[in-house]
Write an enzyme that holds these catalytic residues in place. Structure first.
Site, PDB file in Angstrom:
ATOM      1  N   GLY A   1      38.080  51.645  63.055  1.00  0.00           N
ATOM      2  CA  GLY A   1      36.416  50.877  62.415  1.00  0.00           C
ATOM      3  C   GLY A   1      35.694  51.392  61.597  1.00  0.00           C
TER       4      GLY A   1
ATOM      5  N   ALA B   1      36.512  50.795  66.847  1.00  0.00           N
ATOM      6  CA  ALA B   1      36.203  49.601  66.886  1.00  0.00           C
ATOM      7  C   ALA B   1      36.075  50.316  68.627  1.00  0.00           C
ATOM      8  CB  ALA B   1      37.279  48.422  67.825  1.00  0.00           C
TER       9      ALA B   1
ATOM     10  N   GLU C   1      36.306  51.757  58.858  1.00  0.00           N
ATOM     11  CA  GLU C   1      35.906  50.992  57.289  1.00  0.00           C
ATOM     12  C   GLU C   1      35.055  50.693  56.710  1.00  0.00           C
ATOM     13  OE1 GLU C   1      38.538  48.410  60.198  1.00  0.00           O
ATOM     14  OE2 GLU C   1      39.361  47.046  59.182  1.00  0.00           O
TER      15      GLU C   1
ATOM     16  N   GLU D   1      45.397  51.639  63.597  1.00  0.00           N
ATOM     17  CA  GLU D   1      45.267  50.973  64.521  1.00  0.00           C
ATOM     18  C   GLU D   1      47.246  50.371  65.199  1.00  0.00           C
ATOM     19  OE1 GLU D   1      43.287  50.815  61.879  1.00  0.00           O
ATOM     20  OE2 GLU D   1      41.948  50.081  62.163  1.00  0.00           O
TER      21      GLU D   1
END
Ligand code: NAI
Length: 708
Positions: free
Chosen positions: A107, A63, A110, A130
Site C-alpha cells: 500500500g 497497508a 501504491e 503482496e
C-alpha cells in the site's frame, strides 16, 4: 494521541509528514489525515508544490495488516479502500512529490505511485510483496505499476514479491531522483529542492500514461510470467491473479482496469490461500509471546558465542552467528576434524561469493569472526555456549559437566540435541536454570527454524534470551516442550512411517513423493529420508523400538536398504538413485524390493490414490500434533504451523498442518482418522483433543484463541 499527519510549509512548498509509528502503516486515520492536509495545501495560494514524507524509520511500509486480516474474514469488503485518497492525490492541481526512505511496500508503494514524482534515498526499497500474503496489490497498484516501470518489470515485481533498491528503481522509472547527501542534503531538503524544480510544470498523472506495449509483446511477457510463477510459487493462486490484473492494465482503460483489480482482490481474499498465508504471517510474530514469560523479561546480552563441535551443525551455527556479526569460538577435539569443519565453512562462503550473494570483503569479515580452536580457551568469556557434538547422552553430559566448570555464571548453556532429554543434560551441571535446548535445523545457516526446548529448569531470562538470539540470527524461535523428538521430529516420525506403509501397500516411493509435492510439500518424504540418511532413520527406528506395542506393524523395507548400504544421497542411492545433480531418480530395484518384501509379509498390494496418500501422510501428523498440544509440548496450534512451514517445507499457502486441518474441517479429518484406525490399527488411535474439537464442531484456531 498526536495526529498521525502534520502539515507545514517550507519556502513555498507544503510538507505533509506522516507519523504513525512503528512503520507508518496506513491505519485508520492516516488516509483521512493525508487527505485533509492535501486539500488545505492545495487551497493555500502560497503553496507551489507538495512533498509527502514520513517520520521515523520508514516511508509507508504498507497497508495495516490487521485490516487485511479483517478483509480476509470478510472478503466482500475488498479490504481498505484507498481509491478516494489516491485519486485525490493524483488529481491535485499542484505537483505532489513522494519522498521515500526505508521501505515503500505494498500500500505504501501504491500511495507513492499516485504522486506525480518520487524521490528516495539510496538505500530505500520499493516493492509489491503482496504475493507473500496470498493477495495482490489491491489499491490500483497493478494498474499504475506497469505504467511506470513497463509490463515486464511489473510482472517480475508482482510475481516474485521482491523489492527493488532505489538505484534500480530509478533506472526502471519508478523513481525520478535518488537523493544523495552530497548533492541534495537530507531527504527533505532534496525533495524540497526537487519540488522547486517541478513547481509550475503541468502535473504528470501516472494513470494517464498509456505506453503499455503491443499485444504480442505483452502476450509473451505474460506467458513467461506464468511460467515463472509455476516455478517459484508452485500451486499458488495470488501470482496468477496478479498477472490477470496486470493484463487488464494492458487491455482496459485505467478506470475499468481498477474495477477488474477490485474484483480479483475480492476473489483472492475469499480463497483459502490468502487466509492461510495471513495466518502464518501473524503466527510467526506470535511465537515470541510465550505464556509465563512476560513482555519485558530481562535478557542476557549475547556478544560472544562458544560452539563445541565443528561438524555439520556446529559449522552451520557458527556461520549463522558470524552472518549476524557475532564473534564465535569453534572448538573441536582433533586438528583434522577442525580443519574439515573450517574448510566446509570456507567452501560454503566461497560459493556464496561466486553466486554474487555477498562480496569477498564480507566473506573475509565473517571468516575473521570465527575462531577455530582445540581448547576451551576464551570460553570463560562466552555469553552463550552451544554444544553440537555427536548425539550421545554420556558424551553430552560429560561436556556439560566440563563447561559448567569454565563458563561464567550468567552464560546460557545450550544443546543442539535433536532427540535427547534436555533435563538430563542440565542435571550434569550445577546450574540447570541456565540450560536450554536450541534445536537448529540443517543447514543451520539457511534454515529459519530454531526449536527452543524448554525443560523443567530454565529461568524466564534464559527462555527470553533464547528467543532474542533466534531473532538476532534472523530465525524464528519456537518454544517447545522436552518430549521425544520435540515437536517437529515427533510429528515427522509417524509421517515417514505411514509413507513406508503406503509403499508396501502398493504405491512406489515416487508416487508418494509426487502426491506430496503436488500437495505443496517442498520435498517428498522419501527424498527427505535419503537426504537425512537411511542410517539415521534406521538408528532412530532402533532406538524407539522399545516403545512398540506387541504385534504393532513396523515398516519393513528401511532395514533392508540399511543392510544393503543404500544409505541415501551420500552413497548415491537409498530409496532413489542419485547422479551428480542430486535429483532423485526412481530405481526399479527398490520397487522390486518393496514388492518382494510386501509379498513375503502377506501384504495385499493395490492401487492407491493421491488423495489417500495425502490423507494418510498429513492426517497422521495432525493427529500427533493434537496430542502434542494436549500435552502442552506446543503452546499453540499456530506454533506447530510455524514449525512445519519454516522447518519442514509445509506449504505456507496451506497455513501449516493444524490450520490445514481446520480448513478441511476437523469433523472430516476425525472421520478419516477413525476410518484408518479401524483399518490399520492402534497407530491411528484418534487423539482425544481431535475427537473433542471435532465433536464440538470447533477448530484448532478456536482452541488457540480460548487459551489466549
Ligand atoms: P557431526 O558428526 O557432523 O559433528 C559432530 C562433531 O562434534 C564432530 O566433528 C566431532 O569431531 C565433534 N566432537 C565430538 N566430541 C567433541 C568434543 N568433546 N569437543 C568438541 N567437538 C567434539 O554431527 P552433527 O550432524 O553436526 O550433529 C551434532 C548434533 O546436532 C547432534 O546432537 C545431532 O543430533 C544434532 N542435530 C543434527 C542435525 C542434522 O541434520 N545433522 C539437525 C539438528 C540437530
Amino acid at each position: 494521541m498526536t495526529q498521525p499527519v502534520a502539515l507545514t510549509t517550507r519556502d513555498g512548498i507544503a510538507v505533509i509528514t506522516i507519523d504513525n509509528p512503528p512503520v507508518n502503516a496506513l491505519s485508520p486515520g492516516v488516509p483521512e489525515g493525508v487527505l485533509t492536509a492535501l486539500e488545505t495545501a492545495e487551497r493555500d495560494p502560497s503553496v507551489r508544490a507538495m512533498v509527502m514524507i514520513c517520520a521515523g524509520r520508514t516511508f509507508i511500509s504498507g497497508a495495516d495488516i490487521k485490516e487485511l486480516e479483517a478483509a480476509a474474514r470478510n472478503p466482500e469488503s475488498g479490504g481498505p479502500d484507498l481509491h478516494p485518497l489516491l485519486t485525490r492525490i493524483e488529481d491535485c492541481a499542484k505537483p505532489v512529490i513522494m519522498a521515500i526512505h526505508g521501505m515503500a511496500l505494498g500500500g505504501g508503494l501504491e500511495v507513492a505511485m499516485a504522486g506525480h514524482y518520487r524521490v528516495a534515498v539510496a538505500d530505500a526499497s520499493l516493492g509489491a510483496p503482496e504475493v507473500n500474503l496470498g493477495i495482490i496489490p489491491g489499491a490500483e497498484g497493478t494498474q499504475r505499476l506497469p505504467r511506470l516501470v513497463g509490463v515486464a518489470a511489473a510482472v517480475e515485481m508482482c510475481v516474485s514479491g521482491r523489492p527493488l533498491k532505489a538505484p534500480q528503481a530509478l533506472q526502471m522509472g519508478l523513481l525520478d531522483r535518488v537523493i544523495t547527501s552530497i548533492n541534495d542534503g537530507d531527504l527533505l531538503s532534496g525533495a524540497v529542492k526537487f519540488a522547486h524544480e517541478v513547481a509550475g510544470l503541468p502535473v504528470r498523472k501516472t494513470r494517464e500514461r498509456n505506453e503499455l506495449g503491443s499485444a504480442s509483446e505483452n502476450a509473451a511477457i505474460f506467458a513467461a510470467g506464468r511460467a515463472q510463477a509455476g516455478k517459484i510459487r508452485r500451486n499458488q493462486t495470488a501470482p496468477l491473479a496478479a498477472l490477470e490484473a496486470l493484463e487488464a492494465a494492458t487491455t482496459l482503460p485505467f478506470d475499468q482496469g481498477c474495477k477488474k483489480e477490485r474484483e480479483i482482490v475480492r476473489r483472492v481474499l475469499a480463497g483459502d490461500q490468502a487466509k492461510a498465508m495471513i495466518h502464518i504471517f501473524f503466527a510467526e510474530r506470535a511465537v515470541a509471546r510465550v505464556p509465563g514469560i512476560p513482555k519485558g523479561t530481562a535478557t542476557y546480552p549475547i556478544a560472544k558465542v562458544g560452539i563445541i563441535g565443528a561438524g555439520t551443525m556446529g559449522g552451520g551455527i557458527a556461520m549463522a552467528c558470524a552472518n549476524a556479526g557475532i564473534s564465535v569460538l569453534l572448538k573441536e577435539t582433533e586438528q583434522a576434524a577442525l580443519d574439515r569443519g573450517v574448510a566446509a565453512i570456507r567452501k560454503n562462503y566461497e560459493s556464496s561469493v561466486k553466486k554474487g550473494r555477498f562480496s569477498q570483503a564480507v566473506m573475509d569479515q565473517r571468516m575473521a569472526l570465527i575462531h577455530p580452536q582445540l581448547t576451551y580457551d576464551g570460553f570463560d568469556q562466552a555469553d552463550l555456549i552451544i554444544e553440537a557434538v555427536f548425539e550421545s547422552m554420556p558424551l553430552k553430559k560429560q561436556i556439560f559437566g566440563d563447561i559448567d566448570k569454565i563458563a561464567k555464571r550468567d552464560c546460557v548453556l545450550a544443546s543442539n540435541t535433536s532427540t535427547l532429554d534436555i533435563d538430563e543434560i542440565a542435571a550434569a551441571t550445577s546450574r540447570p536454570q541456565m540450560v536450554i535446548g536450541l534445536h537448529f535445523f540443517s543447514p543451520a545457516h539457511v534454515m529459519r527454524l530454531v526449536e527452543i526446548v524448554r525443560g523443567k529448569h530454565p529461568s524466564n531470562e534464559v527462555v527470553a534470551t533464547s528467543l532474542a538470539i533466534a531473532k538476532k540470527l534472523g530465525k524464528v524461535g519456537v518454544v517447545v516442550g522436552n518430549c521425544r523428538g520435540f515437536v517437529g521430529n515427533r510429528m515427522m516420525l509417524p509421517y515417514m512411517r505411514e509413507a513406508q506403509f503406503l509403499a508396501e501397500e502398493g504405491s512406489t516411493p515416487q508416487q508418494v513423493d509426487k502426491a506430496l509435492t503436488d500437495f505443496g510439500m517442498a520435498m517428498g518424504i522419501f527424498a527427505v529420508d535419503d537426504m537425512g540418511g537411511i542410517d539415521l532413520a534406521y538408528r532412530v527406528k532402533q532406538e524407539y523400538a522399545y516403545l512398540r506395542k506387541p504385534g504393532e506393524r513396523v515398516p519393513l523395507v528401511l532395514d533392508k536398504l540399511y543392510e544393503m548400504g543404500r544409505l541415501g544421497q551420500k552413497r548415491g542411492m537409498g530409496w532413489y538413485r542419485y547422479d551428480e545433480s542430486r535429483s532423485p531418480i526412481p530405481d526399479p530395484d527398490v520397487n522390486s524390493l518393496i514388492e518382494r518384501t510386501a509379498s513375503e509379509a502377506g501384504i495385499a498390494r493395490r492401487s492407491i490414490t493421491p488423495e489417500e496418500i495425502i490423507e494418510r501422510s498429513v492426517y497422521v501428523m495432525i493427529n500427533e500434533g493434537a496430542r502434542i498440544l494436549e500435552e502442552g509440548h506446543a503452546q499453540r496450534a499456530a506454533d506447530i504451523d510455524v514449525i512445519y512451514c519454516t522447518g519442514y517445507g509445509f506449504p505456507n499457502y496451506r497455513g501449516g498442518p493444524m490450520w490445514y486441518a481446520d480448513t478441511v474441517g476437523l469433523k472430516n479429518v476425525y472421520a478419516r482418522v477413525r476410518d484408518f484406525h479401524q483399518r490399520h490399527g492402534h497407530l491411528w488411535e484418534p487423539a482425544p483433543l481431535l475427537k473433542k474439537l471435532a465433536e464440538e464442531n470447533s477448530t484448532f484456531a478456536e482452541w488457540d484463541l480460548a487459551k489466549g
